[in-house]
Design a protein around this motif. Structure first.
Motif, PDB file in Angstrom:
ATOM      1  N   ARG A  25      36.591   0.153  24.370  1.00  0.00           N
ATOM      2  CA  ARG A  25      35.942   0.872  25.372  1.00  0.00           C
ATOM      3  C   ARG A  25      35.024  -0.322  26.020  1.00  0.00           C
ATOM      4  NH1 ARG A  25      34.250   6.593  26.470  1.00  0.00           N
ATOM      5  NH2 ARG A  25      34.344   6.010  28.557  1.00  0.00           N
ATOM      6  N   VAL A  26      34.203  -1.000  25.415  1.00  0.00           N
ATOM      7  CA  VAL A  26      32.900  -1.793  26.119  1.00  0.00           C
ATOM      8  C   VAL A  26      33.596  -2.857  25.925  1.00  0.00           C
ATOM      9  CG1 VAL A  26      30.782  -2.687  25.850  1.00  0.00           C
ATOM     10  CG2 VAL A  26      31.288  -0.173  25.052  1.00  0.00           C
ATOM     11  N   LYS A  27      33.916  -3.924  26.895  1.00  0.00           N
ATOM     12  CA  LYS A  27      34.833  -5.096  27.044  1.00  0.00           C
ATOM     13  C   LYS A  27      33.635  -6.129  27.407  1.00  0.00           C
ATOM     14  CE  LYS A  27      38.707  -3.379  26.667  1.00  0.00           C
ATOM     15  NZ  LYS A  27      39.451  -3.762  25.438  1.00  0.00           N
ATOM     16  N   ASP A  28      32.404  -6.026  26.695  1.00  0.00           N
ATOM     17  CA  ASP A  28      31.309  -7.085  27.064  1.00  0.00           C
ATOM     18  C   ASP A  28      31.433  -8.133  26.174  1.00  0.00           C
ATOM     19  OD1 ASP A  28      28.871  -8.335  27.296  1.00  0.00           O
ATOM     20  OD2 ASP A  28      27.798  -6.577  27.838  1.00  0.00           O
ATOM     21  N   PRO A  29      31.489  -9.586  26.742  1.00  0.00           N
ATOM     22  CA  PRO A  29      32.016 -10.650  25.953  1.00  0.00           C
ATOM     23  C   PRO A  29      30.862 -10.664  25.098  1.00  0.00           C
ATOM     24  CG  PRO A  29      31.654 -11.326  28.200  1.00  0.00           C
ATOM     25  CD  PRO A  29      31.670  -9.745  27.935  1.00  0.00           C
ATOM     26  N   ARG A  30      29.582 -10.339  25.336  1.00  0.00           N
ATOM     27  CA  ARG A  30      28.547 -10.480  24.525  1.00  0.00           C
ATOM     28  C   ARG A  30      28.440  -9.893  23.144  1.00  0.00           C
ATOM     29  NH1 ARG A  30      23.973  -8.943  28.749  1.00  0.00           N
ATOM     30  NH2 ARG A  30      25.528  -7.286  28.987  1.00  0.00           N
ATOM     31  N   LEU A  31      29.312  -8.831  22.968  1.00  0.00           N
ATOM     32  CA  LEU A  31      29.568  -7.954  21.930  1.00  0.00           C
ATOM     33  C   LEU A  31      30.969  -8.447  20.953  1.00  0.00           C
ATOM     34  CD1 LEU A  31      28.872  -4.502  23.250  1.00  0.00           C
ATOM     35  CD2 LEU A  31      27.196  -6.132  22.091  1.00  0.00           C
ATOM     36  N   GLU A  32      31.554  -9.631  21.236  1.00  0.00           N
ATOM     37  CA  GLU A  32      32.603  -9.991  20.753  1.00  0.00           C
ATOM     38  C   GLU A  32      32.531 -10.354  19.103  1.00  0.00           C
ATOM     39  OE1 GLU A  32      34.334 -13.616  22.250  1.00  0.00           O
ATOM     40  OE2 GLU A  32      34.973 -12.450  24.068  1.00  0.00           O
ATOM     41  N   PHE A  33      31.462 -10.785  18.752  1.00  0.00           N
ATOM     42  CA  PHE A  33      30.985 -11.104  17.281  1.00  0.00           C
ATOM     43  C   PHE A  33      29.943 -10.258  16.723  1.00  0.00           C
ATOM     44  CE2 PHE A  33      32.764 -15.233  19.121  1.00  0.00           C
ATOM     45  CZ  PHE A  33      33.866 -15.145  18.443  1.00  0.00           C
ATOM     46  N   VAL A  34      30.033  -8.992  17.040  1.00  0.00           N
ATOM     47  CA  VAL A  34      29.011  -8.024  16.660  1.00  0.00           C
ATOM     48  C   VAL A  34      29.817  -7.150  15.376  1.00  0.00           C
ATOM     49  CG1 VAL A  34      27.728  -6.076  17.191  1.00  0.00           C
ATOM     50  CG2 VAL A  34      27.758  -8.090  18.591  1.00  0.00           C
ATOM     51  N   THR A  35      29.153  -6.850  14.458  1.00  0.00           N
ATOM     52  CA  THR A  35      29.513  -5.740  13.348  1.00  0.00           C
ATOM     53  C   THR A  35      28.377  -4.894  13.134  1.00  0.00           C
ATOM     54  OG1 THR A  35      30.637  -7.569  12.348  1.00  0.00           O
ATOM     55  CG2 THR A  35      30.170  -5.730  10.979  1.00  0.00           C
ATOM     56  N   ILE A  36      29.047  -3.482  13.419  1.00  0.00           N
ATOM     57  CA  ILE A  36      28.308  -2.475  12.959  1.00  0.00           C
ATOM     58  C   ILE A  36      28.120  -2.062  11.420  1.00  0.00           C
ATOM     59  CG2 ILE A  36      27.611  -0.134  13.371  1.00  0.00           C
ATOM     60  CD1 ILE A  36      27.520  -1.571  15.824  1.00  0.00           C
ATOM     61  N   THR A  37      26.786  -2.491  11.148  1.00  0.00           N
ATOM     62  CA  THR A  37      26.739  -2.396   9.549  1.00  0.00           C
ATOM     63  C   THR A  37      26.341  -1.069   8.926  1.00  0.00           C
ATOM     64  OG1 THR A  37      24.641  -3.092   9.612  1.00  0.00           O
ATOM     65  CG2 THR A  37      26.106  -4.666   9.437  1.00  0.00           C
ATOM     66  N   ASP A  38      25.456  -0.279   9.743  1.00  0.00           N
ATOM     67  CA  ASP A  38      24.982   0.935   8.930  1.00  0.00           C
ATOM     68  C   ASP A  38      24.663   1.688  10.386  1.00  0.00           C
ATOM     69  OD1 ASP A  38      24.411   2.702   7.418  1.00  0.00           O
ATOM     70  OD2 ASP A  38      22.463   2.094   6.734  1.00  0.00           O
ATOM     71  N   ALA A  39      24.342   3.074  10.246  1.00  0.00           N
ATOM     72  CA  ALA A  39      23.778   3.902  11.099  1.00  0.00           C
ATOM     73  C   ALA A  39      23.039   4.853  10.249  1.00  0.00           C
ATOM     74  CB  ALA A  39      24.854   4.817  12.038  1.00  0.00           C
ATOM     75  N   ARG A  40      21.779   5.267  11.028  1.00  0.00           N
ATOM     76  CA  ARG A  40      20.857   6.230  10.137  1.00  0.00           C
ATOM     77  C   ARG A  40      20.486   7.366  11.070  1.00  0.00           C
ATOM     78  NH1 ARG A  40      19.456   4.504   4.810  1.00  0.00           N
ATOM     79  NH2 ARG A  40      20.983   2.720   4.670  1.00  0.00           N
ATOM     80  N   VAL A  41      20.759   8.656  10.761  1.00  0.00           N
ATOM     81  CA  VAL A  41      20.296   9.855  11.673  1.00  0.00           C
ATOM     82  C   VAL A  41      19.176  10.474  11.130  1.00  0.00           C
ATOM     83  CG1 VAL A  41      21.214  11.949  12.828  1.00  0.00           C
ATOM     84  CG2 VAL A  41      22.617   9.662  12.552  1.00  0.00           C
ATOM     85  N   THR A  42      18.066  10.847  11.787  1.00  0.00           N
ATOM     86  CA  THR A  42      17.109  11.658  11.434  1.00  0.00           C
ATOM     87  C   THR A  42      17.634  13.039  10.922  1.00  0.00           C
ATOM     88  OG1 THR A  42      16.447  12.381  13.474  1.00  0.00           O
ATOM     89  CG2 THR A  42      15.465  10.586  12.883  1.00  0.00           C
ATOM     90  N   TYR A  52      23.246  -3.439  13.303  1.00  0.00           N
ATOM     91  CA  TYR A  52      24.425  -4.399  13.652  1.00  0.00           C
ATOM     92  C   TYR A  52      24.016  -5.970  13.243  1.00  0.00           C
ATOM     93  CZ  TYR A  52      21.733  -5.993  17.655  1.00  0.00           C
ATOM     94  OH  TYR A  52      20.793  -6.308  18.714  1.00  0.00           O
ATOM     95  N   THR A  53      24.858  -6.717  13.010  1.00  0.00           N
ATOM     96  CA  THR A  53      24.778  -7.952  12.876  1.00  0.00           C
ATOM     97  C   THR A  53      25.856  -8.754  14.033  1.00  0.00           C
ATOM     98  OG1 THR A  53      26.806  -8.102  11.481  1.00  0.00           O
ATOM     99  CG2 THR A  53      24.391  -7.856  10.244  1.00  0.00           C
ATOM    100  N   VAL A  54      25.112  -9.995  14.166  1.00  0.00           N
ATOM    101  CA  VAL A  54      25.899 -10.865  15.096  1.00  0.00           C
ATOM    102  C   VAL A  54      26.186 -12.195  14.705  1.00  0.00           C
ATOM    103  CG1 VAL A  54      25.676 -11.981  17.631  1.00  0.00           C
ATOM    104  CG2 VAL A  54      24.757  -9.646  17.064  1.00  0.00           C
ATOM    105  N   TYR A  55      27.188 -12.518  14.580  1.00  0.00           N
ATOM    106  CA  TYR A  55      27.718 -13.878  14.071  1.00  0.00           C
ATOM    107  C   TYR A  55      27.383 -15.133  15.307  1.00  0.00           C
ATOM    108  CZ  TYR A  55      30.491 -17.867  12.295  1.00  0.00           C
ATOM    109  OH  TYR A  55      30.946 -19.097  11.740  1.00  0.00           O
ATOM    110  N   GLY A  56      26.505 -15.708  15.041  1.00  0.00           N
ATOM    111  CA  GLY A  56      26.364 -16.802  16.059  1.00  0.00           C
ATOM    112  C   GLY A  56      24.753 -16.999  15.658  1.00  0.00           C
ATOM    113  N   ASP A  57      24.301 -17.619  16.961  1.00  0.00           N
ATOM    114  CA  ASP A  57      22.962 -18.294  16.847  1.00  0.00           C
ATOM    115  C   ASP A  57      21.932 -17.194  17.575  1.00  0.00           C
ATOM    116  OD1 ASP A  57      23.818 -18.501  19.388  1.00  0.00           O
ATOM    117  OD2 ASP A  57      23.299 -20.631  19.828  1.00  0.00           O
ATOM    118  N   ASP A  58      20.885 -17.631  17.874  1.00  0.00           N
ATOM    119  CA  ASP A  58      19.708 -16.736  18.648  1.00  0.00           C
ATOM    120  C   ASP A  58      20.051 -16.342  19.656  1.00  0.00           C
ATOM    121  OD1 ASP A  58      17.980 -16.788  16.277  1.00  0.00           O
ATOM    122  OD2 ASP A  58      17.037 -18.423  16.940  1.00  0.00           O
ATOM    123  N   ALA A  59      20.702 -17.079  20.719  1.00  0.00           N
ATOM    124  CA  ALA A  59      21.338 -16.850  21.952  1.00  0.00           C
ATOM    125  C   ALA A  59      22.185 -15.664  21.949  1.00  0.00           C
ATOM    126  CB  ALA A  59      21.688 -18.053  22.559  1.00  0.00           C
TER     127      ALA A  59
END
Length: 149
Positions: A25-42, A52-59
């Motif tokens: 659903r979210v077609k943002d190119p900034r989220l192409e190399f993003v992996t959701i690693t975990d979710a914590r709920v109170t 989440y983790t991002v494959y790439g540099d600081d930018a």
């Protein structure tokens, strides 16, 4: 407070929902190399932290953080639809420190391996400073070690 099994199920559903939304659903190119690693709920199911983790540099990491901030409402509305809870939890997106800690461990292991290799190399041609067995044995001398006969 909800029981642990319910909290665990909500955590899994939040993680799956956010991960599937990134691809569909979210077609943002900034989220192409993003992996959701975990979710914590109170325990009261009011707040969810999504890691989440991002494959790439600081930018790329900064761009992904901005993309999550701009699409936070879309993610929250979809999570609310999927969960069907009375109150939809607020979402917080946190960059996961797992890759950095894994890289630090890899560096430490490589340094230890290199140090072991140098020690093994030095020990290859080494010999004992004295005898091979520096301990005195009573049965060899025939003498009493206390000096008494």
């Amino acid at each position: 407070m909800a029981d642990e099994a319910r909290v665990r199920k909500v955590q899994e559903r939040v993680q799956q929902t956010v991960a599937s939304m990134i691809g569909r659903r979210v077609k943002d190119p900034r989220l192409e190399f993003v992996t959701i690693t975990d979710a914590r709920v109170t325990g009261d199911l009011q707040h969810a932290s999504v890691f989440y983790t991002v494959y790439g540099d600081d930018a790329a990491r900064a761009g992904a953080a901005r993309a999550f901030e701009s699409a936070r409402g879309l993610f929250r509305s979809q999570v609310g639809k999927v969960l069907g809870l009375r109150l939809t939890p607020t979402l917080e997106f946190i960059p996961d420190a797992l890759p950095e800690s894994a890289a630090a461990l890899e560096d430490a292991l490589a340094a230890a391996k290199a140090k072991d290799a140098t020690i093994a190399e030095r020990a290859q041609g080494a010999s004992y400073a004295g005898e091979a067995d520096p301990y005195r044995h009573d049965d060899e001398d025939g003498e009493d070690p206390r000096g008494e006969d």
